[in-house]
Design a protein around this motif. Structure first.
Motif, PDB file in Angstrom:
ATOM      1  N   LYS A 165       0.914  -1.105  -0.016  1.00 16.97           N
ATOM      2  CA  LYS A 165       0.069  -0.032   0.088  1.00 16.97           C
ATOM      3  C   LYS A 165       0.885   1.196  -0.031  1.00 16.97           C
ATOM      4  N   HIS A 166       1.911   1.243   0.600  1.00 18.93           N
ATOM      5  CA  HIS A 166       2.908   2.195   0.730  1.00 18.93           C
ATOM      6  C   HIS A 166       4.211   1.851   0.384  1.00 18.93           C
ATOM      7  N   PRO A 167       4.622   2.041  -1.052  1.00 20.16           N
ATOM      8  CA  PRO A 167       5.771   1.659  -1.554  1.00 20.16           C
ATOM      9  C   PRO A 167       6.789   2.665  -1.176  1.00 20.16           C
ATOM     10  N   LEU A 168       6.718   3.782  -0.699  1.00 17.56           N
ATOM     11  CA  LEU A 168       7.592   4.708  -0.273  1.00 17.56           C
ATOM     12  C   LEU A 168       7.517   4.501   1.097  1.00 17.56           C
ATOM     13  N   THR A 169       7.956   3.753   1.844  1.00 13.69           N
ATOM     14  CA  THR A 169       7.847   3.257   3.440  1.00 13.69           C
ATOM     15  C   THR A 169       8.748   4.553   3.957  1.00 13.69           C
ATOM     16  N   PHE A 170       7.851   4.922   4.774  1.00 16.77           N
ATOM     17  CA  PHE A 170       8.535   6.388   5.388  1.00 16.77           C
ATOM     18  C   PHE A 170       9.806   5.902   6.214  1.00 16.77           C
ATOM     19  N   CYS A 171      10.676   6.861   6.308  1.00 15.33           N
ATOM     20  CA  CYS A 171      11.726   6.824   7.097  1.00 15.33           C
ATOM     21  C   CYS A 171      12.529   8.348   7.408  1.00 15.33           C
ATOM     22  N   ALA A 172      13.259   8.398   8.338  1.00 10.64           N
ATOM     23  CA  ALA A 172      13.905   9.392   8.721  1.00 10.64           C
ATOM     24  C   ALA A 172      15.635   9.409   8.155  1.00 10.64           C
ATOM     25  N   ASP A 173      15.775   8.377   8.230  1.00  9.80           N
ATOM     26  CA  ASP A 173      17.166   7.650   7.936  1.00  9.80           C
ATOM     27  C   ASP A 173      16.892   6.464   7.159  1.00  9.80           C
ATOM     28  N   SER A 174      17.441   6.406   5.803  1.00 13.59           N
ATOM     29  CA  SER A 174      17.233   4.858   5.089  1.00 13.59           C
ATOM     30  C   SER A 174      18.181   4.002   5.335  1.00 13.59           C
ATOM     31  N   GLY A 175      19.489   4.645   5.570  1.00 17.43           N
ATOM     32  CA  GLY A 175      20.409   3.773   5.685  1.00 17.43           C
ATOM     33  C   GLY A 175      20.290   3.030   7.150  1.00 17.43           C
ATOM     34  N   LEU A 176      19.770   3.827   8.191  1.00 13.86           N
ATOM     35  CA  LEU A 176      19.774   3.291   9.521  1.00 13.86           C
ATOM     36  C   LEU A 176      18.500   2.148   9.437  1.00 13.86           C
ATOM     37  N   GLN A 177      17.400   2.540   8.659  1.00 14.94           N
ATOM     38  CA  GLN A 177      16.303   1.635   8.358  1.00 14.94           C
ATOM     39  C   GLN A 177      16.675   0.203   8.123  1.00 14.94           C
ATOM     40  N   LYS A 178      17.388   0.136   7.157  1.00 18.47           N
ATOM     41  CA  LYS A 178      17.963  -0.889   6.569  1.00 18.47           C
ATOM     42  C   LYS A 178      18.652  -1.886   7.726  1.00 18.47           C
ATOM     43  N   GLU A 179      19.554  -1.170   8.259  1.00 18.84           N
ATOM     44  CA  GLU A 179      20.601  -1.603   9.286  1.00 18.84           C
ATOM     45  C   GLU A 179      19.288  -2.249  10.600  1.00 18.84           C
ATOM     46  N   ALA A 180      18.559  -1.460  10.896  1.00 21.11           N
ATOM     47  CA  ALA A 180      17.613  -2.235  11.828  1.00 21.11           C
ATOM     48  C   ALA A 180      16.983  -3.235  11.521  1.00 21.11           C
ATOM     49  N   ALA A 181      16.320  -3.351  10.353  1.00 24.20           N
ATOM     50  CA  ALA A 181      15.702  -4.433  10.060  1.00 24.20           C
ATOM     51  C   ALA A 181      16.351  -5.555   9.927  1.00 24.20           C
ATOM     52  N   ALA A 182      17.682  -5.436   9.318  1.00 26.99           N
ATOM     53  CA  ALA A 182      18.613  -6.473   9.223  1.00 26.99           C
ATOM     54  C   ALA A 182      19.194  -7.069  10.654  1.00 26.99           C
ATOM     55  N   ARG A 183      19.236  -6.110  11.676  1.00 26.52           N
ATOM     56  CA  ARG A 183      19.529  -6.678  12.976  1.00 26.52           C
ATOM     57  C   ARG A 183      18.459  -7.390  13.729  1.00 26.52           C
ATOM     58  N   LEU A 184      17.229  -6.944  13.193  1.00 24.90           N
ATOM     59  CA  LEU A 184      16.348  -7.858  14.065  1.00 24.90           C
ATOM     60  C   LEU A 184      16.057  -9.293  13.302  1.00 24.90           C
ATOM     61  N   GLY A 185      16.484  -9.172  12.108  1.00 26.44           N
ATOM     62  CA  GLY A 185      16.746 -10.624  11.329  1.00 26.44           C
ATOM     63  C   GLY A 185      17.822 -11.612  12.145  1.00 26.44           C
ATOM     64  N   GLU A 186      18.748 -10.967  12.705  1.00 24.09           N
ATOM     65  CA  GLU A 186      19.618 -11.731  13.384  1.00 24.09           C
ATOM     66  C   GLU A 186      19.298 -12.430  14.858  1.00 24.09           C
ATOM     67  N   LEU A 187      18.109 -11.955  15.206  1.00 29.91           N
ATOM     68  CA  LEU A 187      17.809 -12.380  16.642  1.00 29.91           C
ATOM     69  C   LEU A 187      17.230 -13.837  16.523  1.00 29.91           C
TER      70      LEU A 187
END
Length: 301
Positions: A177-199
């Protein structure tokens, strides 16, 4: 009819809505409320569901300061004025002074069209939440995980094998629904998602927008792919010729088949494009310059 609380684990529930709320029991008939939704309507239904479940709120934790996650605070406080509200650094200031959100997006005092409930929640007195790690809030034991990127600062919350990812991860429907997923910092957004994937040991993950799923790896992969698509779309827009942020926004929307129909959508999506432009600058792929009184972006190649 109002929705009921749904179980995620013993003592851990969620209230399904456009924005999910999570409830962590304290073992004494109370529960920490994590995110109160967009507005009074959400908060009213949430409190009704809690009453039906025999629970009373013992505190509020807002994972971040976007209006759809703390817009229900003020109504909950009317019913329970003694409650304390906690939020991450920076986010606590915006929740206390919500006008900061539309000011940040617009760059100045926002016009009336940008002073709506999606960008300007009622104020509520937030205080600084504990630092990331194991802690107790409102009598509930939780683990706070720093996942900045979607917002300037944001916490995901883990309780045992349950992970509430907040807006570090989105469900498939929200990503579509929202292809432009909101972010304040796209680099940190990617890093955060990747860290959660390592849990390890996560049995079920609940995004801020979407349904719970046992497939943490799949959810992370879908989000990272969506974030990468946005970066690619912004880069391709710049490669079409030097342009301002607003011109690039129009190109990106055309490429992703997005039609914006109101000022709120424009300023939100403009911020997303700006965030990815900053990331591309830091990667050395894009540069910024001033020409003919215009702030332009062009590729470095």
């Amino acid at each position: 009819m109002a929705s009921a609380l749904l179980p995620l684990a013993p003592g851990v529930h969620y209230f399904p809505a456009a924005v999910n709320s999570v409830l962590i029991e304290d073992g004494r008939g109370g529960a920490l409320v994590i995110d109160t939704g967009l507005d009074e309507s959400h908060a009213r239904k949430l409190l009704r569901a809690m009453t039906d479940a025999g629970l009373q709120p013992t505190g509020i934790l807002n994972t971040h300061s976007h209006a759809d996650h703390h817009g229900g605070n003020s109504f909950v406080l009317k019913r329970y004025p003694e409650l304390k509200i906690f939020a991450p650094p920076l986010e606590d200031a915006v929740i206390t002074h919500p006008i900061l959100e539309p000011i940040t997006l617009f760059g100045a005092r926002p016009p009336a069209d940008l002073q709506n409930k999606f960008l300007l929640a009622p104020p509520s007195p937030a205080r600084l939440a504990p630092e990331p790690g194991l802690t107790r809030i409102g009598g509930a034991d939780v683990e706070l995980l720093e996942v900045a990127g979607h917002a300037s600062m944001m916490y995901a919350v883990r309780v045992g094998d349950v992970l509430y990812a907040a807006d570090a991860l989105f469900g498939a429907e929200a990503l579509h629904k929202h292809p432009l997923t909101f972010c304040a910092d796209s680099g940190l957004q990617k890093e955060a998602a990747a860290r959660l994937g390592e849990l390890e040991g996560v049995r079920v993950v609940l995004p801020g927008h979407g349904d719970p799923t046992p497939d943490l790896a799949g959810l992370v992969a879908a989000n990272l792919a969506a974030y990468a698509r946005t970066t690619d779309a912004v880069l391709h827009a710049v490669q079409a010729g030097a342009a301002t942020t607003d011109e690039l926004l129009a190109r990106v929307c055309a490429a992703l088949n997005i039609t914006m129909t109101n000022p709120s959508a424009v300023v939100l999506n403009r911020a997303v494009v700006a965030a990815h432009l900053t990331e591309l600058q830091e990667l050395g792929k894009v540069e910024m310059s001033v020409q003919d009184n215009r702030l332009l972006y062009r590729t470095t190649e």
